[in-house]
Design a protein around this motif. Structure first.
Motif, short mmCIF file in Angstrom:
data_model
loop_
_atom_site.label_atom_id
_atom_site.label_comp_id
_atom_site.label_asym_id
_atom_site.label_seq_id
_atom_site.Cartn_x
_atom_site.Cartn_y
_atom_site.Cartn_z
N ASN A 31 -0.75 -7.60 -3.91
CA ASN A 31 -1.36 -6.10 -4.12
C ASN A 31 -2.23 -6.05 -5.11
O ASN A 31 -2.35 -6.86 -6.16
CB ASN A 31 0.10 -5.38 -4.91
CG ASN A 31 0.03 -4.07 -5.06
OD1 ASN A 31 -0.93 -3.37 -4.60
ND2 ASN A 31 1.06 -3.51 -5.33
N GLN A 33 -4.59 -2.62 -6.77
CA GLN A 33 -4.59 -1.15 -6.91
C GLN A 33 -5.59 -0.87 -7.97
O GLN A 33 -5.95 -1.52 -9.14
CB GLN A 33 -3.49 -0.53 -7.26
CG GLN A 33 -2.47 -0.84 -6.05
CD GLN A 33 -0.98 0.09 -6.62
OE1 GLN A 33 0.06 -0.34 -6.51
NE2 GLN A 33 -1.45 1.51 -6.51
N PHE A 35 -6.72 2.47 -10.31
CA PHE A 35 -6.26 3.57 -10.84
C PHE A 35 -7.49 4.24 -11.79
O PHE A 35 -8.27 3.44 -12.50
CB PHE A 35 -5.29 3.29 -11.69
CG PHE A 35 -3.83 2.98 -11.12
CD1 PHE A 35 -3.90 1.52 -11.12
CD2 PHE A 35 -2.92 3.64 -10.59
CE1 PHE A 35 -2.79 0.87 -10.53
CE2 PHE A 35 -1.83 3.21 -9.85
CZ PHE A 35 -1.62 1.80 -10.04
N ASN A 45 -4.01 7.06 -8.63
CA ASN A 45 -4.10 6.06 -7.60
C ASN A 45 -5.49 6.26 -6.82
O ASN A 45 -5.83 7.53 -6.30
CB ASN A 45 -3.03 6.11 -6.51
CG ASN A 45 -1.70 5.69 -7.21
OD1 ASN A 45 -1.44 5.90 -7.74
ND2 ASN A 45 -1.18 4.65 -6.21
N PHE A 47 -7.27 3.66 -4.89
CA PHE A 47 -7.12 2.57 -3.94
C PHE A 47 -6.06 1.65 -3.74
O PHE A 47 -5.66 1.09 -5.06
CB PHE A 47 -8.33 1.79 -3.54
CG PHE A 47 -9.70 2.57 -3.29
CD1 PHE A 47 -10.57 3.10 -4.36
CD2 PHE A 47 -9.93 3.18 -2.05
CE1 PHE A 47 -11.66 3.81 -4.19
CE2 PHE A 47 -10.98 3.88 -1.62
CZ PHE A 47 -11.75 4.05 -2.69
N TYR A 48 -5.40 1.30 -2.80
CA TYR A 48 -4.44 0.19 -2.50
C TYR A 48 -5.29 -0.78 -1.83
O TYR A 48 -5.65 -0.40 -0.52
CB TYR A 48 -3.32 0.60 -1.96
CG TYR A 48 -2.32 -0.48 -1.64
CD1 TYR A 48 -2.21 -0.57 -0.07
CD2 TYR A 48 -1.68 -1.25 -2.49
CE1 TYR A 48 -1.41 -1.90 0.17
CE2 TYR A 48 -0.96 -2.41 -2.00
CZ TYR A 48 -0.47 -2.68 -0.69
OH TYR A 48 0.11 -3.62 -0.27
N PRO A 50 -5.45 -4.82 -1.40
CA PRO A 50 -5.41 -6.26 -1.51
C PRO A 50 -6.39 -7.22 -0.74
O PRO A 50 -6.50 -8.28 -1.00
CB PRO A 50 -3.92 -6.73 -0.78
CG PRO A 50 -3.55 -5.46 0.01
CD PRO A 50 -4.38 -4.14 -0.58
#
Lengths: 110, 116
Positions: A31, A33, A35, A45, A47-48, A50
């Motif tokens: 994962n 992310q 912020f 948030n 982007f997520y 990985p």
């Protein structure tokens, strides 16, 4: 444990300029992310991500998991982009916990 | 509401008092996390729950800190006999799927705790 390093620590831009923020991590991750902590302290948030590349308006991000880094691009910066940008990762051992970097403090001047 | 909510938003207490911080996750999110953020630093993990089960409390600094989530929804972080070094922003996050790989965490606005 996994280490997360962000660069640069501080960045001052003129409105309209572009910038690249970098996040290096020391081990495989499940994962990642990005912020934005705004001046009111909210952690938003962005982007997520990985792995791969994502874009959202003036922001985009790329994670190269095999080389253990991620980049956040900000184009045509605005004063509202000011704040602290954090990268956070969860290691591949599935701990559930996010490990945060120290952040990049961005100031965009009008 | 649509997001993670926390209460109170600000808490000022005197050294030695107990405080309870509340987190209400996004509806339907099964995992809930607590983090602590000192001024000028990134958040640091404290503990997390999948449903009502506490999965990892390795980040709790000492036995004055405890957390519970008895019905798998709202969680309370309790700090007993507060000390000045406990002053910080306490953040809660939730995720849709059980914590432990491949899930995005969403954060609440935080509780700013000041211990005098």
């Amino acid at each position: 444990g996994i280490q997360v390093e962000q660069s640069p620590p501080d960045l001052i831009l003129q409105e309209g300029a572009n910038s690249t923020l970098r996040c290096n991590f020391s081990d495989s991750v499940n994962n990642l992310q990005w912020f934005h902590q705004n001046p009111w302290g909210q952690l938003i948030n962005l982007f997520y991500i990985p792995s791969g590349t994502k874009q959202n308006g003036r922001l985009s991000a790329t994670t190269v998991a095999t080389e253990r880094y991620s980049l956040l691009y900000i184009s045509s910066s605005q004063t509202t982009d000011s704040g602290v940008y954090f990268c956070a990762v969860e290691g591949s051992s599935n701990t559930g916990k996010l490990i945060f970097g120290q952040g990049t403090t961005l100031q965009v001047k009008p | 509401g649509a997001g993670v909510s926390q209460s109170p938003r600000y808490k000022v207490t005197k050294r030695g008092q107990d405080v309870a911080l509340r987190c209400d996750p996004i509806s339907g999110h099964v995992s809930l996390y607590w983090y602590r953020q000192a001024l000028g630093q990134g958040p640091e993990f404290l503990t997390y729950f999948n449903y009502e089960a506490q999965q990892d409390k390795s980040g709790l600094p000492n036995d004055r800190f405890s957390a519970e989530r008895p019905e798998g929804s709202i969680s309370t972080l309790t700090i007993q006999r507060t000390e000045q070094r406990d002053s910080a922003m306490y953040r809660c996050a939730s995720s849709l799927i059980p914590g432990g790989g491949w899930n995005e965490q969403f954060f609440g606005p935080g509780t700013r705790l000041t211990v005098l």
